[in-house]
Design an enzyme around this catalytic site. Structure first.
Site, PDB file in Angstrom:
ATOM      1  N   TYR A 130       0.830  -1.204   0.000  1.00 38.53           N
ATOM      2  CA  TYR A 130       0.000   0.000   0.000  1.00 38.53           C
ATOM      3  C   TYR A 130       0.872   1.265   0.000  1.00 38.53           C
ATOM      4  O   TYR A 130       0.677   2.164  -0.814  1.00 38.53           O
ATOM      5  CB  TYR A 130      -0.936  -0.016   1.205  1.00 38.53           C
ATOM      6  CG  TYR A 130      -1.865   1.156   1.307  1.00 38.53           C
ATOM      7  CD1 TYR A 130      -2.801   1.423   0.308  1.00 38.53           C
ATOM      8  CD2 TYR A 130      -1.842   1.990   2.414  1.00 38.53           C
ATOM      9  CE1 TYR A 130      -3.675   2.490   0.412  1.00 38.53           C
ATOM     10  CE2 TYR A 130      -2.715   3.056   2.528  1.00 38.53           C
ATOM     11  CZ  TYR A 130      -3.628   3.308   1.524  1.00 38.53           C
ATOM     12  OH  TYR A 130      -4.499   4.362   1.635  1.00 38.53           O
ATOM     13  N   LYS A 187       1.399   4.070  -2.972  1.00 45.47           N
ATOM     14  CA  LYS A 187       1.055   5.475  -2.762  1.00 45.47           C
ATOM     15  C   LYS A 187       2.222   6.397  -3.123  1.00 45.47           C
ATOM     16  O   LYS A 187       2.001   7.481  -3.665  1.00 45.47           O
ATOM     17  CB  LYS A 187       0.582   5.716  -1.329  1.00 45.47           C
ATOM     18  CG  LYS A 187      -0.802   5.160  -1.068  1.00 45.47           C
ATOM     19  CD  LYS A 187      -1.844   5.774  -1.997  1.00 45.47           C
ATOM     20  CE  LYS A 187      -3.243   5.313  -1.683  1.00 45.47           C
ATOM     21  NZ  LYS A 187      -4.261   6.033  -2.453  1.00 45.47           N
TER      22      LYS A 187
END
Length: 164
Positions: free
Chosen positions: A119, A123
């Protein structure tokens, strides 16, 4: 009217509740299907996209290939839509973009970004690619790093708080 709930098109890959359907337009949208997303943009005259689609931290660690596919390829689809249809794009980031080696006190805006989750890595990719598309193609891209959010109203849903 240019603004108002009838001019906000909500979407998800889940069937909407009755409440969601009663608040304005709601469409099924799979972020991995560029052509279907493009059809929604054209059919509804979309000019702003707020892109929240993501596989969060804990869920991404359980299924890294899904996390990479949705978070990287899904964002690429939305970014290409923004470029090709002159859309404004807001795609939130996260404190997960930093990682364990980032200074913890008075963290500067430009700092070490070495996340250790799918994640967080996705990002950082999103932030950098959005900046690139802004500079190279004039895409109106914006991002904001949200902290972890804990709610009394809903159980954890695959994010950082699932580790707690």
């Amino acid at each position: 009217a240019k603004f108002g709930q009838e001019n906000v098109v909500a979407s998800d890959i889940k069937k909407p509740t009755l409440e969601q359907r009663s608040t304005g337009p709601y469409v099924y949208a799979d972020v991995l299907n560029y052509r279907a997303l493009e059809q929604i943009v054209v059919d509804y005259g979309i000019d702003w996209v707020v892109h929240f689609s993501a596989i969060l931290s804990a869920a991404g660690e359980r299924n890294p290939s899904l996390g990479l596919n949705v978070n990287i390829n899904g964002f690429q689809n939305v970014l290409e839509l923004a470029k090709n249809h002159k859309l404004r794009l807001l795609s939130p980031s996260t404190m997960g973009a930093f990682g364990p080696t980032t200074p913890k006190d008075m963290t500067p805006d430009l700092t070490i970004m070495r996340p250790n989750t799918i994640y967080g890595i996705s990002k950082v990719h999103m932030e950098l690619l959005g900046e690139y598309y802004c500079e190279k193609f004039g895409v109106d891209f914006r991002s904001l790093r949200y902290p972890g959010i804990i709610s009394a109203d809903s159980p954890p849903g695959g994010g950082t708080t699932d580790y707690a």
